[in-house]
Write a protein that holds these residues in place. Structure first.
Motif, PDB file in Angstrom:
ATOM      1  N   GLU A  49     -22.430  -7.384 -38.155  1.00 58.18           N
ATOM      2  CA  GLU A  49     -21.962  -8.416 -37.228  1.00 58.18           C
ATOM      3  C   GLU A  49     -23.148  -9.153 -36.624  1.00 58.18           C
ATOM      4  O   GLU A  49     -24.104  -8.522 -36.145  1.00 58.18           O
ATOM      5  CB  GLU A  49     -21.138  -7.773 -36.111  1.00 58.18           C
ATOM      6  CG  GLU A  49     -20.680  -8.719 -35.013  1.00 58.18           C
ATOM      7  CD  GLU A  49     -20.114  -7.971 -33.808  1.00 58.18           C
ATOM      8  OE1 GLU A  49     -20.248  -6.738 -33.752  1.00 58.18           O
ATOM      9  OE2 GLU A  49     -19.538  -8.636 -32.931  1.00 58.18           O
ATOM     10  N   PHE A  50     -23.080 -10.463 -36.629  1.00 61.86           N
ATOM     11  CA  PHE A  50     -24.124 -11.280 -36.015  1.00 61.86           C
ATOM     12  C   PHE A  50     -24.164 -11.031 -34.518  1.00 61.86           C
ATOM     13  O   PHE A  50     -23.114 -10.991 -33.849  1.00 61.86           O
ATOM     14  CB  PHE A  50     -23.870 -12.750 -36.301  1.00 61.86           C
ATOM     15  CG  PHE A  50     -24.744 -13.681 -35.528  1.00 61.86           C
ATOM     16  CD1 PHE A  50     -24.257 -14.375 -34.434  1.00 61.86           C
ATOM     17  CD2 PHE A  50     -26.072 -13.863 -35.888  1.00 61.86           C
ATOM     18  CE1 PHE A  50     -25.067 -15.245 -33.718  1.00 61.86           C
ATOM     19  CE2 PHE A  50     -26.891 -14.726 -35.172  1.00 61.86           C
ATOM     20  CZ  PHE A  50     -26.382 -15.413 -34.093  1.00 61.86           C
ATOM     21  N   VAL A  51     -25.367 -10.906 -33.970  1.00 58.58           N
ATOM     22  CA  VAL A  51     -25.553 -10.722 -32.532  1.00 58.58           C
ATOM     23  C   VAL A  51     -26.307 -11.911 -31.933  1.00 58.58           C
ATOM     24  O   VAL A  51     -25.836 -12.532 -30.978  1.00 58.58           O
ATOM     25  CB  VAL A  51     -26.315  -9.414 -32.244  1.00 58.58           C
ATOM     26  CG1 VAL A  51     -26.637  -9.297 -30.760  1.00 58.58           C
ATOM     27  CG2 VAL A  51     -25.526  -8.218 -32.733  1.00 58.58           C
ATOM     28  N   ALA A  52     -27.476 -12.226 -32.485  1.00 60.59           N
ATOM     29  CA  ALA A  52     -28.306 -13.298 -31.927  1.00 60.59           C
ATOM     30  C   ALA A  52     -29.320 -13.755 -32.961  1.00 60.59           C
ATOM     31  O   ALA A  52     -29.645 -13.016 -33.895  1.00 60.59           O
ATOM     32  CB  ALA A  52     -29.029 -12.822 -30.672  1.00 60.59           C
ATOM     33  N   ALA A  53     -29.824 -14.972 -32.778  1.00 59.86           N
ATOM     34  CA  ALA A  53     -30.858 -15.499 -33.657  1.00 59.86           C
ATOM     35  C   ALA A  53     -31.789 -16.400 -32.859  1.00 59.86           C
ATOM     36  O   ALA A  53     -31.400 -16.955 -31.820  1.00 59.86           O
ATOM     37  CB  ALA A  53     -30.246 -16.269 -34.821  1.00 59.86           C
ATOM     38  N   ILE A  54     -33.001 -16.533 -33.373  1.00 59.77           N
ATOM     39  CA  ILE A  54     -33.993 -17.404 -32.734  1.00 59.77           C
ATOM     40  C   ILE A  54     -34.794 -18.095 -33.830  1.00 59.77           C
ATOM     41  O   ILE A  54     -35.253 -17.455 -34.783  1.00 59.77           O
ATOM     42  CB  ILE A  54     -34.902 -16.595 -31.774  1.00 59.77           C
ATOM     43  CG1 ILE A  54     -35.857 -17.524 -31.038  1.00 59.77           C
ATOM     44  CG2 ILE A  54     -35.649 -15.481 -32.498  1.00 59.77           C
ATOM     45  CD1 ILE A  54     -36.552 -16.842 -29.846  1.00 59.77           C
ATOM     46  N   THR A  55     -34.942 -19.412 -33.711  1.00 57.91           N
ATOM     47  CA  THR A  55     -35.691 -20.164 -34.710  1.00 57.91           C
ATOM     48  C   THR A  55     -37.190 -20.054 -34.435  1.00 57.91           C
ATOM     49  O   THR A  55     -37.623 -19.531 -33.411  1.00 57.91           O
ATOM     50  CB  THR A  55     -35.292 -21.638 -34.692  1.00 57.91           C
ATOM     51  OG1 THR A  55     -35.726 -22.222 -33.455  1.00 57.91           O
ATOM     52  CG2 THR A  55     -33.786 -21.794 -34.837  1.00 57.91           C
ATOM     53  N   ASN A  56     -37.970 -20.611 -35.350  1.00 59.04           N
ATOM     54  CA  ASN A  56     -39.423 -20.561 -35.173  1.00 59.04           C
ATOM     55  C   ASN A  56     -39.864 -21.366 -33.963  1.00 59.04           C
ATOM     56  O   ASN A  56     -40.927 -21.117 -33.394  1.00 59.04           O
ATOM     57  CB  ASN A  56     -40.133 -21.052 -36.433  1.00 59.04           C
ATOM     58  CG  ASN A  56     -39.777 -22.494 -36.774  1.00 59.04           C
ATOM     59  OD1 ASN A  56     -38.738 -23.003 -36.361  1.00 59.04           O
ATOM     60  ND2 ASN A  56     -40.625 -23.153 -37.539  1.00 59.04           N
ATOM     61  N   ARG A  57     -39.024 -22.300 -33.512  1.00 57.38           N
ATOM     62  CA  ARG A  57     -39.365 -23.101 -32.334  1.00 57.38           C
ATOM     63  C   ARG A  57     -38.767 -22.555 -31.053  1.00 57.38           C
ATOM     64  O   ARG A  57     -38.929 -23.145 -29.996  1.00 57.38           O
ATOM     65  CB  ARG A  57     -38.920 -24.545 -32.540  1.00 57.38           C
ATOM     66  CG  ARG A  57     -39.650 -25.232 -33.677  1.00 57.38           C
ATOM     67  CD  ARG A  57     -39.338 -26.700 -33.744  1.00 57.38           C
ATOM     68  NE  ARG A  57     -40.110 -27.391 -34.785  1.00 57.38           N
ATOM     69  CZ  ARG A  57     -40.118 -28.692 -34.967  1.00 57.38           C
ATOM     70  NH1 ARG A  57     -39.406 -29.480 -34.174  1.00 57.38           N
ATOM     71  NH2 ARG A  57     -40.834 -29.230 -35.938  1.00 57.38           N
ATOM     72  N   GLY A  58     -38.044 -21.445 -31.162  1.00 54.87           N
ATOM     73  CA  GLY A  58     -37.528 -20.798 -29.964  1.00 54.87           C
ATOM     74  C   GLY A  58     -36.103 -21.155 -29.582  1.00 54.87           C
ATOM     75  O   GLY A  58     -35.618 -20.695 -28.544  1.00 54.87           O
ATOM     76  N   SER A  59     -35.416 -21.932 -30.394  1.00 60.74           N
ATOM     77  CA  SER A  59     -34.005 -22.183 -30.122  1.00 60.74           C
ATOM     78  C   SER A  59     -33.214 -20.919 -30.422  1.00 60.74           C
ATOM     79  O   SER A  59     -33.520 -20.199 -31.382  1.00 60.74           O
ATOM     80  CB  SER A  59     -33.483 -23.330 -30.995  1.00 60.74           C
ATOM     81  OG  SER A  59     -34.132 -24.533 -30.672  1.00 60.74           O
TER      82      SER A  59
END
Length: 129
Positions: A49-59
Protein backbone atom coordinates in the motif's frame (compact mmCIF):
# COMPACT_ATOMS: atom_id res chain seq x y z
CA UNK A 1 20.82 1.16 -9.54
CA UNK A 2 20.11 2.39 -6.02
CA UNK A 3 20.14 -0.12 -3.15
CA UNK A 4 17.97 0.58 -0.11
CA UNK A 5 18.06 -0.49 3.55
CA UNK A 6 15.29 0.47 5.98
CA UNK A 7 15.60 0.79 9.75
CA UNK A 8 13.77 2.28 12.70
CA UNK A 9 10.85 -0.08 13.01
CA UNK A 10 9.73 -1.46 16.34
CA UNK A 11 6.93 -1.71 18.86
CA UNK A 12 5.06 1.41 19.90
CA UNK A 13 1.83 2.11 21.75
CA UNK A 14 -1.12 3.62 19.95
CA UNK A 15 -0.73 7.38 19.90
CA UNK A 16 3.05 7.13 19.88
CA UNK A 17 5.64 8.00 17.25
CA UNK A 18 8.34 6.30 15.22
CA UNK A 19 10.83 7.57 12.68
CA UNK A 20 11.78 5.22 9.89
CA UNK A 21 14.99 5.67 7.93
CA UNK A 22 15.98 4.48 4.49
CA UNK A 23 19.66 4.47 3.57
CA UNK A 24 20.53 4.46 -0.11
CA UNK A 25 23.72 3.40 -1.80
CA UNK A 26 24.75 3.53 -5.42
CA UNK A 27 24.29 6.30 -7.89
CA UNK A 28 21.24 8.28 -8.81
CA UNK A 29 19.68 8.92 -5.42
CA UNK A 30 19.51 12.69 -5.64
CA UNK A 31 17.60 12.58 -8.93
CA UNK A 32 15.18 9.84 -7.96
CA UNK A 33 11.73 9.99 -6.44
CA UNK A 34 11.49 8.10 -3.14
CA UNK A 35 8.48 6.40 -1.64
CA UNK A 36 7.29 4.55 1.43
CA UNK A 37 4.84 1.65 1.26
CA UNK A 38 3.45 -0.87 3.69
CA UNK A 39 1.95 -4.34 3.77
CA UNK A 40 0.09 -5.47 6.83
CA UNK A 41 0.47 -9.18 6.23
CA UNK A 42 2.16 -11.39 3.68
CA UNK A 43 -0.34 -13.08 1.42
CA UNK A 44 -0.33 -14.27 -2.17
CA UNK A 45 -1.12 -11.35 -4.41
CA UNK A 46 -1.32 -8.79 -1.63
CA UNK A 47 0.20 -5.57 -2.87
CA UNK A 48 2.08 -3.04 -0.89
CA UNK A 49 0.00 0.00 0.00
CA UNK A 50 1.27 3.45 -0.92
CA UNK A 51 2.04 5.63 2.10
CA UNK A 52 4.06 8.65 0.93
CA UNK A 53 6.44 9.88 -1.75
CA UNK A 54 8.89 12.72 -2.23
CA UNK A 55 10.40 13.95 -5.48
CA UNK A 56 13.99 15.00 -5.99
CA UNK A 57 12.87 18.61 -5.54
CA UNK A 58 11.06 17.91 -2.29
CA UNK A 59 7.44 17.83 -3.43
CA UNK A 60 5.47 15.37 -1.35
CA UNK A 61 2.35 13.26 -1.58
CA UNK A 62 0.52 11.15 1.01
CA UNK A 63 -2.14 8.51 1.24
CA UNK A 64 -5.34 9.89 2.76
CA UNK A 65 -5.02 7.47 5.67
CA UNK A 66 -1.77 9.07 6.88
CA UNK A 67 -2.20 12.73 5.92
CA UNK A 68 -1.55 15.01 8.85
CA UNK A 69 0.14 12.24 10.86
CA UNK A 70 3.08 11.12 8.71
CA UNK A 71 5.84 13.24 7.15
CA UNK A 72 8.29 12.14 4.48
CA UNK A 73 11.65 13.87 4.19
CA UNK A 74 14.91 13.34 2.40
CA UNK A 75 18.53 14.38 2.80
CA UNK A 76 20.29 14.15 -0.54
CA UNK A 77 23.71 14.78 0.96
CA UNK A 78 23.35 11.77 3.23
CA UNK A 79 21.35 9.71 0.71
CA UNK A 80 18.66 9.22 3.33
CA UNK A 81 14.88 9.20 3.26
CA UNK A 82 12.80 9.39 6.43
CA UNK A 83 9.22 8.73 7.44
CA UNK A 84 8.14 10.44 10.65
CA UNK A 85 5.05 8.71 11.95
CA UNK A 86 3.00 10.39 14.67
CA UNK A 87 -0.30 9.52 16.33
CA UNK A 88 0.14 5.90 15.34
CA UNK A 89 -2.91 3.67 15.23
CA UNK A 90 -3.16 -0.12 15.43
CA UNK A 91 -4.11 -0.17 11.75
CA UNK A 92 -0.73 1.39 10.90
CA UNK A 93 0.99 -1.83 11.96
CA UNK A 94 2.73 -3.34 8.94
CA UNK A 95 6.03 -4.01 7.30
CA UNK A 96 7.17 -0.69 5.83
CA UNK A 97 9.16 -0.63 2.61
CA UNK A 98 11.23 2.09 1.03
CA UNK A 99 11.36 2.33 -2.76
CA UNK A 100 13.00 4.44 -5.41
CA UNK A 101 12.29 5.23 -9.03
CA UNK A 102 14.63 7.36 -11.14
CA UNK A 103 11.70 8.54 -13.29
CA UNK A 104 8.90 8.36 -10.75
CA UNK A 105 6.36 11.10 -10.17
CA UNK A 106 4.07 11.66 -7.20
CA UNK A 107 1.26 10.12 -9.22
CA UNK A 108 3.16 7.14 -10.58
CA UNK A 109 4.58 6.31 -7.17
CA UNK A 110 1.09 5.72 -5.83
CA UNK A 111 1.17 2.57 -7.97
CA UNK A 112 4.69 1.65 -6.89
CA UNK A 113 8.07 2.07 -8.55
CA UNK A 114 8.52 1.04 -12.15
CA UNK A 115 10.79 -1.76 -13.30
CA UNK A 116 13.62 0.77 -13.31
CA UNK A 117 13.23 1.29 -9.57
CA UNK A 118 14.03 -0.84 -6.56
CA UNK A 119 12.76 -1.86 -3.12
CA UNK A 120 14.29 -2.22 0.30
CA UNK A 121 13.78 -5.32 2.42
CA UNK A 122 11.31 -3.72 4.84
CA UNK A 123 11.13 -2.91 8.54
CA UNK A 124 8.39 -4.09 10.90
CA UNK A 125 6.18 -1.61 12.75
CA UNK A 126 3.94 -2.96 15.50
CA UNK A 127 1.36 -0.75 17.21
CA UNK A 128 -0.22 -1.97 20.43
CA UNK A 129 -3.68 -0.79 21.42
Amino acid sequence: QVQLVESGGGLVQAGGSLRLSCAASGSGFSAATMGWYRRDRPAPGKVREFVAAITNRGSTGYADSVKGRFTIERDNNKKMTYLQMNSLKPEDAAVYFCATDPYGTLVSMTYGPSERGSWGQGTQVTVSS
